[in-house]
Design a protein around this motif. Sequence first.
Motif, PDB file in Angstrom:
ATOM      1  N   SER A 178       0.856  -1.186   0.000  1.00 58.38           N
ATOM      2  CA  SER A 178       0.000   0.000   0.000  1.00 58.38           C
ATOM      3  C   SER A 178       0.888   1.230   0.000  1.00 58.38           C
ATOM      4  O   SER A 178       2.078   1.158   0.296  1.00 58.38           O
ATOM      5  CB  SER A 178      -0.922   0.015   1.221  1.00 58.38           C
ATOM      6  OG  SER A 178      -0.154   0.060   2.416  1.00 58.38           O
ATOM      7  N   SER A 179       0.303   2.378  -0.330  1.00 57.18           N
ATOM      8  CA  SER A 179       1.073   3.622  -0.311  1.00 57.18           C
ATOM      9  C   SER A 179       1.304   4.067   1.130  1.00 57.18           C
ATOM     10  O   SER A 179       0.372   4.079   1.934  1.00 57.18           O
ATOM     11  CB  SER A 179       0.327   4.719  -1.063  1.00 57.18           C
ATOM     12  OG  SER A 179       0.978   5.966  -0.866  1.00 57.18           O
ATOM     13  N   PRO A 180       2.538   4.444   1.466  1.00 60.62           N
ATOM     14  CA  PRO A 180       2.821   4.917   2.825  1.00 60.62           C
ATOM     15  C   PRO A 180       2.496   6.389   3.019  1.00 60.62           C
ATOM     16  O   PRO A 180       2.609   6.897   4.126  1.00 60.62           O
ATOM     17  CB  PRO A 180       4.329   4.685   2.951  1.00 60.62           C
ATOM     18  CG  PRO A 180       4.839   4.891   1.558  1.00 60.62           C
ATOM     19  CD  PRO A 180       3.762   4.367   0.638  1.00 60.62           C
ATOM     20  N   LEU A 181       2.096   7.078   1.966  1.00 57.37           N
ATOM     21  CA  LEU A 181       1.971   8.528   2.043  1.00 57.37           C
ATOM     22  C   LEU A 181       0.878   8.990   3.001  1.00 57.37           C
ATOM     23  O   LEU A 181       1.034  10.002   3.680  1.00 57.37           O
ATOM     24  CB  LEU A 181       1.726   9.101   0.650  1.00 57.37           C
ATOM     25  CG  LEU A 181       2.905   8.969  -0.324  1.00 57.37           C
ATOM     26  CD1 LEU A 181       2.550   9.536  -1.682  1.00 57.37           C
ATOM     27  CD2 LEU A 181       4.143   9.668   0.246  1.00 57.37           C
ATOM     28  N   LEU A 221       6.575  -0.532   1.784  1.00 56.36           N
ATOM     29  CA  LEU A 221       7.391   0.034   0.701  1.00 56.36           C
ATOM     30  C   LEU A 221       7.063  -0.630  -0.633  1.00 56.36           C
ATOM     31  O   LEU A 221       7.906  -0.693  -1.520  1.00 56.36           O
ATOM     32  CB  LEU A 221       8.883  -0.124   1.024  1.00 56.36           C
ATOM     33  CG  LEU A 221       9.418   0.742   2.155  1.00 56.36           C
ATOM     34  CD1 LEU A 221      10.914   0.517   2.334  1.00 56.36           C
ATOM     35  CD2 LEU A 221       9.133   2.219   1.920  1.00 56.36           C
ATOM     36  N   GLY A 222       5.823  -1.104  -0.760  1.00 51.71           N
ATOM     37  CA  GLY A 222       5.397  -1.633  -2.036  1.00 51.71           C
ATOM     38  C   GLY A 222       5.474  -3.149  -2.136  1.00 51.71           C
ATOM     39  O   GLY A 222       5.791  -3.838  -1.161  1.00 51.71           O
ATOM     40  N   PRO A 223       5.215  -3.674  -3.333  1.00 52.54           N
ATOM     41  CA  PRO A 223       5.077  -5.122  -3.503  1.00 52.54           C
ATOM     42  C   PRO A 223       6.387  -5.889  -3.583  1.00 52.54           C
ATOM     43  O   PRO A 223       6.380  -7.123  -3.566  1.00 52.54           O
ATOM     44  CB  PRO A 223       4.315  -5.229  -4.830  1.00 52.54           C
ATOM     45  CG  PRO A 223       4.765  -4.020  -5.612  1.00 52.54           C
ATOM     46  CD  PRO A 223       4.917  -2.937  -4.578  1.00 52.54           C
ATOM     47  N   ARG A 224       7.519  -5.197  -3.691  1.00 50.50           N
ATOM     48  CA  ARG A 224       8.806  -5.884  -3.823  1.00 50.50           C
ATOM     49  C   ARG A 224       9.577  -5.880  -2.510  1.00 50.50           C
ATOM     50  O   ARG A 224       9.514  -4.915  -1.766  1.00 50.50           O
ATOM     51  CB  ARG A 224       9.650  -5.214  -4.924  1.00 50.50           C
ATOM     52  CG  ARG A 224       9.103  -5.427  -6.329  1.00 50.50           C
ATOM     53  CD  ARG A 224       9.745  -4.486  -7.325  1.00 50.50           C
ATOM     54  NE  ARG A 224       9.317  -3.109  -7.094  1.00 50.50           N
ATOM     55  CZ  ARG A 224       8.151  -2.610  -7.510  1.00 50.50           C
ATOM     56  NH1 ARG A 224       7.307  -3.374  -8.184  1.00 50.50           N
ATOM     57  NH2 ARG A 224       7.827  -1.352  -7.270  1.00 50.50           N
ATOM     58  N   ILE A 225      10.307  -6.955  -2.258  1.00 49.37           N
ATOM     59  CA  ILE A 225      11.184  -7.012  -1.094  1.00 49.37           C
ATOM     60  C   ILE A 225      12.484  -6.304  -1.441  1.00 49.37           C
ATOM     61  O   ILE A 225      13.185  -6.693  -2.372  1.00 49.37           O
ATOM     62  CB  ILE A 225      11.475  -8.462  -0.674  1.00 49.37           C
ATOM     63  CG1 ILE A 225      10.169  -9.187  -0.322  1.00 49.37           C
ATOM     64  CG2 ILE A 225      12.438  -8.496   0.502  1.00 49.37           C
ATOM     65  CD1 ILE A 225       9.438  -8.579   0.864  1.00 49.37           C
ATOM     66  N   ALA A 231      16.046  -0.151   1.076  1.00 50.88           N
ATOM     67  CA  ALA A 231      14.882   0.225   1.882  1.00 50.88           C
ATOM     68  C   ALA A 231      15.168   1.481   2.694  1.00 50.88           C
ATOM     69  O   ALA A 231      14.298   2.338   2.855  1.00 50.88           O
ATOM     70  CB  ALA A 231      14.490  -0.927   2.807  1.00 50.88           C
ATOM     71  N   ALA A 232      16.397   1.605   3.193  1.00 52.18           N
ATOM     72  CA  ALA A 232      16.761   2.788   3.983  1.00 52.18           C
ATOM     73  C   ALA A 232      16.633   4.056   3.153  1.00 52.18           C
ATOM     74  O   ALA A 232      16.043   5.052   3.598  1.00 52.18           O
ATOM     75  CB  ALA A 232      18.180   2.635   4.522  1.00 52.18           C
ATOM     76  N   VAL A 233      17.190   4.040   1.948  1.00 54.78           N
ATOM     77  CA  VAL A 233      17.141   5.226   1.088  1.00 54.78           C
ATOM     78  C   VAL A 233      15.701   5.536   0.686  1.00 54.78           C
ATOM     79  O   VAL A 233      15.261   6.693   0.728  1.00 54.78           O
ATOM     80  CB  VAL A 233      18.018   5.027  -0.158  1.00 54.78           C
ATOM     81  CG1 VAL A 233      17.866   6.203  -1.123  1.00 54.78           C
ATOM     82  CG2 VAL A 233      19.481   4.866   0.234  1.00 54.78           C
ATOM     83  N   ALA A 234      14.939   4.500   0.313  1.00 49.45           N
ATOM     84  CA  ALA A 234      13.554   4.706  -0.104  1.00 49.45           C
ATOM     85  C   ALA A 234      12.720   5.290   1.035  1.00 49.45           C
ATOM     86  O   ALA A 234      11.951   6.243   0.847  1.00 49.45           O
ATOM     87  CB  ALA A 234      12.952   3.381  -0.585  1.00 49.45           C
ATOM     88  N   ALA A 235      12.868   4.732   2.222  1.00 49.12           N
ATOM     89  CA  ALA A 235      12.068   5.193   3.357  1.00 49.12           C
ATOM     90  C   ALA A 235      12.462   6.602   3.787  1.00 49.12           C
ATOM     91  O   ALA A 235      11.603   7.429   4.104  1.00 49.12           O
ATOM     92  CB  ALA A 235      12.218   4.218   4.522  1.00 49.12           C
TER      93      ALA A 235
END
Length: 246
Positions: A178-181, A221-225, A231-235
Amino acid sequence: MPRTHKTLPRLFLEVPLQTGAEVALDKDQTNHLVNVLRRGAGDNCVVFNGRDGAFLAEITQVSKKLVSLRLIEQSAEQTPANDLWFGFAPIKRLDYEIQKATEMGAGIIQPVITRYVQNPRLNPVKLRAHAVEAAQQCEVLSVPEIAPEIGFDKLLSEWNQTHGDRMLIFCDEAAASSSPLETLNGLKGKRLGLLIGPEGGFADEERDRLLASDFVEPISLGPRILRADTAAVAALALIQAAAGDW
């Protein structure tokens, strides 16, 4: 900082800085500036210490063991220290994760020892060096604090006592995509922390404890692991864009 200074080397110094001051570089900084970057007397660089802003400096003396600088003028005022707490379970690419957290505006960086950590031996001096290197390269004026490593259980048990009203975000890979926004938009104006798990992810009991804590907000963070460093940069990007200083 003036655009004309963007191509100049940047050095982090521990000493107080003010216009007109003369400062000497240590052995490693001298080697980097003279032997690696090939700078000599009369060349300029930019220096900062995390307290007094950035200063344009001129190299006034060069020898095999010593470089002296004269601070010409302040080129940027000191920015406030960032408040974002970044906790991470140590991984093999430790330098990358700390560098990216520094670039993305983390103010406090703390290793967290979780059940599946594969790289528990840490050198605080090296961790600090990774943060300083990143700050020098990306025009950050406040080098993040490197807090002592802490166990996962201790972190959560002492969270309210240590961090007060700070909310802790963790990326829940077991949650439905799901979207975290929406969650992050609701955290605007609040003090925030981000916890990233190890390469093997959080153990089931760790995830259960996070979800049961009233100061924790899980996000997807979406459907991909994602790899831990990705993950750190994306989050961090999501947090800064939705509820941080972007």
